[in-house]
Structures are given as structure tokens and as C-alpha cells.
Scaffold this motif. Structure first.
Motif, PDB file in Angstrom:
ATOM      1  N   VAL A 187      -2.664   7.762  -1.073  1.00  0.00           N
ATOM      2  CA  VAL A 187      -1.352   8.332  -0.718  1.00  0.00           C
ATOM      3  C   VAL A 187      -0.147   7.479  -1.153  1.00  0.00           C
ATOM      4  CG1 VAL A 187       0.234   8.762   1.355  1.00  0.00           C
ATOM      5  CG2 VAL A 187      -2.290   9.197   1.461  1.00  0.00           C
ATOM      6  N   PHE A 188      -0.120   6.289  -1.023  1.00  0.00           N
ATOM      7  CA  PHE A 188       1.123   5.178  -1.755  1.00  0.00           C
ATOM      8  C   PHE A 188       1.182   5.204  -3.076  1.00  0.00           C
ATOM      9  CE2 PHE A 188       0.164   3.660   2.833  1.00  0.00           C
ATOM     10  CZ  PHE A 188       1.592   4.007   3.459  1.00  0.00           C
ATOM     11  N   ARG A 189      -0.249   5.184  -3.679  1.00  0.00           N
ATOM     12  CA  ARG A 189      -0.102   5.213  -5.210  1.00  0.00           C
ATOM     13  C   ARG A 189       0.557   6.572  -5.743  1.00  0.00           C
ATOM     14  NH1 ARG A 189      -5.630   4.811  -8.454  1.00  0.00           N
ATOM     15  NH2 ARG A 189      -5.733   6.857  -7.903  1.00  0.00           N
ATOM     16  N   ALA A 190       0.271   7.604  -5.087  1.00  0.00           N
ATOM     17  CA  ALA A 190       1.075   8.920  -5.548  1.00  0.00           C
ATOM     18  C   ALA A 190       2.499   9.032  -5.464  1.00  0.00           C
ATOM     19  CB  ALA A 190       0.166   9.919  -4.638  1.00  0.00           C
ATOM     20  N   TYR A 191       2.831   8.342  -4.211  1.00  0.00           N
ATOM     21  CA  TYR A 191       4.452   8.113  -3.782  1.00  0.00           C
ATOM     22  C   TYR A 191       5.012   7.244  -4.837  1.00  0.00           C
ATOM     23  CZ  TYR A 191       8.609   6.842  -1.670  1.00  0.00           C
ATOM     24  OH  TYR A 191       9.936   6.633  -1.370  1.00  0.00           O
ATOM     25  N   ALA A 192       4.358   6.012  -5.232  1.00  0.00           N
ATOM     26  CA  ALA A 192       4.866   5.320  -6.354  1.00  0.00           C
ATOM     27  C   ALA A 192       4.915   5.870  -7.796  1.00  0.00           C
ATOM     28  CB  ALA A 192       3.861   3.967  -6.662  1.00  0.00           C
ATOM     29  N   ARG A 193       3.749   6.814  -7.896  1.00  0.00           N
ATOM     30  CA  ARG A 193       3.692   7.405  -9.159  1.00  0.00           C
ATOM     31  C   ARG A 193       4.973   8.645  -9.180  1.00  0.00           C
ATOM     32  NH1 ARG A 193      -0.759  10.550  -8.762  1.00  0.00           N
ATOM     33  NH2 ARG A 193      -2.204   8.934  -8.638  1.00  0.00           N
ATOM     34  N   LEU A 194       5.330   9.102  -8.271  1.00  0.00           N
ATOM     35  CA  LEU A 194       6.232  10.266  -8.101  1.00  0.00           C
ATOM     36  C   LEU A 194       7.525   9.482  -8.316  1.00  0.00           C
ATOM     37  CD1 LEU A 194       6.854  13.025  -6.964  1.00  0.00           C
ATOM     38  CD2 LEU A 194       7.229  12.005  -4.975  1.00  0.00           C
ATOM     39  N   HIS A 195       7.764   8.228  -8.110  1.00  0.00           N
ATOM     40  CA  HIS A 195       9.190   7.318  -8.274  1.00  0.00           C
ATOM     41  C   HIS A 195       8.998   6.443  -9.686  1.00  0.00           C
ATOM     42  CE1 HIS A 195      11.272   8.217  -4.836  1.00  0.00           C
ATOM     43  NE2 HIS A 195       9.915   8.555  -4.366  1.00  0.00           N
ATOM     44  N   GLY A 196       7.905   6.833 -10.575  1.00  0.00           N
ATOM     45  CA  GLY A 196       7.586   6.055 -11.903  1.00  0.00           C
ATOM     46  C   GLY A 196       7.415   4.638 -11.576  1.00  0.00           C
ATOM     47  N   LYS A 197       6.889   4.188 -10.533  1.00  0.00           N
ATOM     48  CA  LYS A 197       6.893   2.755 -10.195  1.00  0.00           C
ATOM     49  C   LYS A 197       5.245   2.485 -10.297  1.00  0.00           C
ATOM     50  CE  LYS A 197      11.063   2.657  -7.934  1.00  0.00           C
ATOM     51  NZ  LYS A 197      12.114   1.988  -6.807  1.00  0.00           N
ATOM     52  N   PRO A 198       4.758   1.160 -10.784  1.00  0.00           N
ATOM     53  CA  PRO A 198       3.638   0.827 -10.753  1.00  0.00           C
ATOM     54  C   PRO A 198       2.902   0.290  -9.515  1.00  0.00           C
ATOM     55  CG  PRO A 198       4.707  -0.642 -12.055  1.00  0.00           C
ATOM     56  CD  PRO A 198       5.816   0.456 -11.319  1.00  0.00           C
ATOM     57  N   ARG A 199       3.842   0.057  -8.647  1.00  0.00           N
ATOM     58  CA  ARG A 199       3.296  -0.829  -7.388  1.00  0.00           C
ATOM     59  C   ARG A 199       3.911  -0.409  -6.215  1.00  0.00           C
ATOM     60  NH1 ARG A 199       4.230  -7.504  -6.570  1.00  0.00           N
ATOM     61  NH2 ARG A 199       2.778  -7.859  -4.957  1.00  0.00           N
ATOM     62  N   TRP A 200       3.225  -0.204  -5.187  1.00  0.00           N
ATOM     63  CA  TRP A 200       3.678   0.269  -3.816  1.00  0.00           C
ATOM     64  C   TRP A 200       3.378  -0.822  -2.690  1.00  0.00           C
ATOM     65  CZ3 TRP A 200       0.014   0.068   0.133  1.00  0.00           C
ATOM     66  CH2 TRP A 200      -1.245   0.126   0.036  1.00  0.00           C
ATOM     67  N   GLY A 201       4.255  -0.397  -1.660  1.00  0.00           N
ATOM     68  CA  GLY A 201       4.122  -1.162  -0.286  1.00  0.00           C
ATOM     69  C   GLY A 201       4.417  -0.309   0.714  1.00  0.00           C
ATOM     70  N   ASP A 202       4.444  -0.792   1.882  1.00  0.00           N
ATOM     71  CA  ASP A 202       4.626   0.052   3.328  1.00  0.00           C
ATOM     72  C   ASP A 202       5.500  -1.116   4.170  1.00  0.00           C
ATOM     73  OD1 ASP A 202       4.725   2.358   4.717  1.00  0.00           O
ATOM     74  OD2 ASP A 202       2.864   2.031   5.748  1.00  0.00           O
ATOM     75  N   LYS A 203       6.147  -0.273   5.085  1.00  0.00           N
ATOM     76  CA  LYS A 203       6.834  -1.427   6.038  1.00  0.00           C
ATOM     77  C   LYS A 203       6.779  -0.411   7.368  1.00  0.00           C
ATOM     78  CE  LYS A 203      10.954  -0.014   7.709  1.00  0.00           C
ATOM     79  NZ  LYS A 203      11.592  -0.238   9.182  1.00  0.00           N
ATOM     80  N   ARG A 204       6.332  -1.235   8.523  1.00  0.00           N
ATOM     81  CA  ARG A 204       6.425  -0.941   9.791  1.00  0.00           C
ATOM     82  C   ARG A 204       6.618  -2.204  10.659  1.00  0.00           C
ATOM     83  NH1 ARG A 204       3.044   3.680  12.655  1.00  0.00           N
ATOM     84  NH2 ARG A 204       4.706   3.477  14.188  1.00  0.00           N
ATOM     85  N   PRO A 205       7.319  -2.373  11.473  1.00  0.00           N
ATOM     86  CA  PRO A 205       7.479  -3.347  12.239  1.00  0.00           C
ATOM     87  C   PRO A 205       6.040  -3.792  13.118  1.00  0.00           C
ATOM     88  CG  PRO A 205       9.492  -2.373  12.670  1.00  0.00           C
ATOM     89  CD  PRO A 205       8.541  -1.287  11.841  1.00  0.00           C
ATOM     90  N   SER A 206       5.543  -2.901  13.530  1.00  0.00           N
ATOM     91  CA  SER A 206       4.352  -3.104  14.150  1.00  0.00           C
ATOM     92  C   SER A 206       3.023  -3.650  13.442  1.00  0.00           C
ATOM     93  CB  SER A 206       4.000  -1.807  15.003  1.00  0.00           C
ATOM     94  OG  SER A 206       3.613  -0.596  14.014  1.00  0.00           O
ATOM     95  N   TYR A 207       3.315  -3.582  12.148  1.00  0.00           N
ATOM     96  CA  TYR A 207       2.150  -4.009  11.244  1.00  0.00           C
ATOM     97  C   TYR A 207       1.803  -5.525  11.754  1.00  0.00           C
ATOM     98  CZ  TYR A 207       2.061  -0.063   8.171  1.00  0.00           C
ATOM     99  OH  TYR A 207       1.620   1.072   7.489  1.00  0.00           O
ATOM    100  N   SER A 208       2.426  -6.343  12.030  1.00  0.00           N
ATOM    101  CA  SER A 208       2.318  -7.585  12.704  1.00  0.00           C
ATOM    102  C   SER A 208       0.962  -7.726  13.504  1.00  0.00           C
ATOM    103  CB  SER A 208       3.422  -8.303  13.328  1.00  0.00           C
ATOM    104  OG  SER A 208       3.779  -7.653  14.633  1.00  0.00           O
ATOM    105  N   GLN A 209       1.018  -6.595  14.328  1.00  0.00           N
ATOM    106  CA  GLN A 209      -0.166  -6.524  15.051  1.00  0.00           C
ATOM    107  C   GLN A 209      -1.420  -5.938  14.431  1.00  0.00           C
ATOM    108  OE1 GLN A 209       0.627  -4.316  18.889  1.00  0.00           O
ATOM    109  NE2 GLN A 209       2.959  -4.223  18.127  1.00  0.00           N
ATOM    110  N   HIS A 210      -1.369  -5.776  13.148  1.00  0.00           N
ATOM    111  CA  HIS A 210      -2.651  -5.051  12.607  1.00  0.00           C
ATOM    112  C   HIS A 210      -2.844  -5.587  11.313  1.00  0.00           C
ATOM    113  CE1 HIS A 210      -2.617  -2.093  15.798  1.00  0.00           C
ATOM    114  NE2 HIS A 210      -1.281  -2.065  15.796  1.00  0.00           N
ATOM    115  N   VAL A 211      -2.386  -6.890  11.158  1.00  0.00           N
ATOM    116  CA  VAL A 211      -2.723  -7.409   9.605  1.00  0.00           C
ATOM    117  C   VAL A 211      -4.103  -7.381   9.494  1.00  0.00           C
ATOM    118  CG1 VAL A 211      -2.650  -9.656   8.210  1.00  0.00           C
ATOM    119  CG2 VAL A 211      -0.565  -8.585   9.815  1.00  0.00           C
ATOM    120  N   GLY A 212      -4.957  -7.693  10.366  1.00  0.00           N
ATOM    121  CA  GLY A 212      -6.518  -7.751  10.305  1.00  0.00           C
ATOM    122  C   GLY A 212      -6.965  -6.190   9.665  1.00  0.00           C
TER     123      GLY A 212
END
Length: 342
Positions: free
Chosen positions: A107-132
Motif C-alpha cells: 500500500v505505502f509503496r504504491a502511494y510513494a510510486r504515485l508521487h514519484g518517490k522511492p521511499r515511504w513512511g507513515d505517521k500516527r501518534p499512537s505508533y509509540s504503543q505499537h513499535v513492536g
């Protein structure tokens, strides 16, 4: 000596912080980089990870298709807001490696490809609880923790139309996020975990973003300093709580807790935060200690939250014992031309 992060340009980037710490601003800054694509918040990564046992053995293409259909077409996932062709995304997941991380990464790779970029990321404040969970899917991921004065976070949270808890929960949220960050720094090390402060970011964006890019192994892109143009195009006007992202980066809200919180709320927050504020250079108000009744209620709230988190951890261990497949992303590296779109 092992190679540093500067030699890696494909590692997923996950941004987190206490809610209202400025993660949306940082996301826009990173998305302004010519090589990095970070979408607005979706709601599929954690739910699909939690429900992974329900989709069965992903080596069965029918199960992969059911997973892909849920990700791409279920309204609650918000994947449809990313602008990705749903049919193409479903086919790509079905034809990809049979692991949950591979489906999420697609999903994120397709989003990055849509924007012509080779690298993707994601952000959510709650990710601090789910790093594992994120590390299980993406073992080479890098994590960026944005820290803001806890009193400003609390003041802002209490004004949000979507925050339906009380100030004791708001104070707990900041304290918990800071403590998780400390543990992650020790566990992950400087190659995988990076911390920066909101106040420094808005005071000298170029310097702070240059340092962040160094951690990510990317060259600094001057466009990152002016995310307001991008915000005007992609941040919905209806999200009034993100309205300030439409303006130039400013320090106007730094320290605004002094006018936005009552004296007893400030005292309670400072008592609950303890030395954590001082360790980040945040000056105390000098107000008297909070009333015993206020502190006792906060203590009860914090204890209830810890109990809920312990129960969630037990449920997660059960799921790991019963999951039908490995979850690690097995997608091959993909090289995408960097003709960036907004």
C-alpha cells in the motif's frame, strides 16, 4: 564497522509522538522531500495487524484477496483517500509475497510510486504503543519521535473535538509516550530511533531537518522548510485542528499552555511529569503542588491505563502464538524515479 544509515535509502520511516505534538507538521515536512512520501493518517495498519489471524493462511491466494479487498475497499481503513487505484492495489497484494507486512508495504509503496518517490513512511501518534508490531513487519524501519512540551500537548488535546477523555488521560498520554521513547532509545539504538523537539523544529527548521535527514540517510531538501504550500493543497479545510499547517512555520504556540490551562491543571501536569520536563529543558511554572485529591485521581487513571495496556499485551502474545503466517515484509527493493508530485 557496519555501514551507517546514509547507505540505506529504502527503509520505512514511522513518525510518532504524543497527540498534538506537531506530528502532522513533521509529516508535511518529510512529504515535501523529493524522495520521501508520507500520507495523511490512514486507519488500516494497526487494525489489520490485530485482525491478522482472521484472514487465515495467506499462502492461499483467496485469503490474500480477502485481505486486499478489506484494505483497499473498506471505508474505515481510509486507504481510498490515498488516490491509489483499488483494483491495481488488490492485484498487487494478491500477486505479492504471502505475508501481512508485504501487503501493508505494498500500500505505502504504491502511494510513494504515485508521487514519484522511492521511499515511504507513515505517521500516527499512537505508533509509540505499537513499535513492536511495526518492527515485526518491517525489521529495518526507522522511528522518529517528536517531543513537545507536555503542557502544550495537554492544553491542545483538551481543545480537540475528537478528544473525549479528561485531563488526567491527556497528562497520562504524554507521560507514557515519553517513557516509551526512553525505552525505545535504549532498545533500538541511534541507527533506528531518533528524537527531536517541536520547539527547536519550529525555531530553526533548516537545522533540525538537516539533522533528521542525516539520521534518515537523505540529503536535506530545502522544500521541507516550507510545508505550508503543500498543506494548503492536501490538508482538508474541515480539519480545523490542522489549520495552522496552512501558515508558515512559527513559534507562536510555544509555551501557550500558560494561557490555555488553569493553574491547578498546570500544577497537576508538572507533578505527574516529574523530572521529564526538566530533562527536555522545559521550565517549570513555579506554581504550588497540586491538591491531594487531584493527584489521587490522576494516579487512579494512570493505574487503569497501565492495566488496560497489560491486557492488550497479553492479547497480542496470544495472537502471535496463533498467527498462521510470518508477518515480515518480503517485498523486493523497488527503484522509482524521483519526479515528485504533491
Amino acid at each position: 564497522m557496519s555501514p551507517g544509515p546514509a547507505l540505506r535509502h529504502d527503509r520505512p520511516i514511522f513518525v510518532f509522538g504524543c497527540p498534538r505534538s506537531g506530528t502532522t507538521l513533521l509529516r508535511l515536512m518529510l512529504h515535501s522531500h523529493a524522495r520521501i512520501a508520507i500520507p495523511a493518517e490512514t486507519k488500516f495498519v494497526l487494525p489489520v495487524y490485530t485482525a491478522r489471524c482472521d484472514f487465515g493462511d495467506l499462502r492461499d491466494s483467496k485469503n490474500r484477496r480477502a485481505l486486499a479487498e478489506w484494505i483497499a475497499r473498506e471505508r474505515s481503513t481510509r486507504v481510498r483517500t490515498l488516490g491509489i487505484d483499488a483494483d491495481g492495489l488488490i492485484d498487487e497484494i494478491v500477486n505479492g509475497p504471502p505475508t501481512l507486512g508485504s501487503a501493508v508495504g505494498t500500500v505505502f509503496r504504491a502511494y510513494a510510486r504515485l508521487h514519484g518517490k522511492p521511499r515511504w513512511g507513515d505517521k500516527r501518534p499512537s505508533y509509540s504503543q505499537h513499535v513492536g508490531a511495526l518492527l515485526r513487519m518491517f525489521p529495518d524501519a526507522q522511528f522518529v519521535h517528536l517531543v513537545r512540551d507536555g503542557r502544550d500537548c495537554v492544553a491542545s488535546l483538551m481543545e480537540m473535538p475528537w478528544f473525549d477523555a479528561d485531563i488526567h488521560h491527556a497528562i497520562s498520554a504524554w507521560r507514557e509516550t515519553i517513557d516509551r521513547g526512553r525505552r525505545l532509545a535504549e532498545r533500538l539504538g541511534p541507527d533506528c530511533y531518533y528524537e527531536l523537539q517541536y520547539e527547536r523544529l519550529v525555531t530553526d527548521p533548516a537545522d533540525e531537518l538537516t539533522r533528521l535527514c542525516g539520521f534518515l540517510g537523505e540529503d536535506f531538501d530545502p522544500a521541507m522548510v516550507h510545508p505550508e504550500g503543500l498543506a494548503k493543497r492536501i490538508v482538508p479545510a474541515g480539519k480545523r485542528w490542522h489549520g495552522r499547517t496552512h501558515d508558515a512555520v512559527t513559534t507562536d504556540r510555544v509555551g501557550s499552555w500558560a494561557e490555555r490551562l488553569d493553574a491547578w491543571e498546570i500544577s497537576l501536569a508538572e507533578a505527574a511529569f516529574g523530572e521529564r520536563l526538566a530533562e527536555y529543558g522545559y521550565e517549570p511554572s513555579g506554581l504550588p503542588k497540586p491538591a491531594a485529591a487531584h493527584l489521587a485521581r490522576f494516579t487512579r487513571t494512570a493505574a487503569h491505563r497501565r492495566m488496560a495496556q497489560s491486557k492488550a499485551a497479553l492479547r497480542e502474545r496470544w495472537r502471535q502464538h496463533h498467527e498462521p503466517n510470518p508477518v515480515e515484509c518480503l517485498l523486493p527493493a523497488e527503484h522509482t524515479a524521483t519526479t515528485a508530485a504533491p
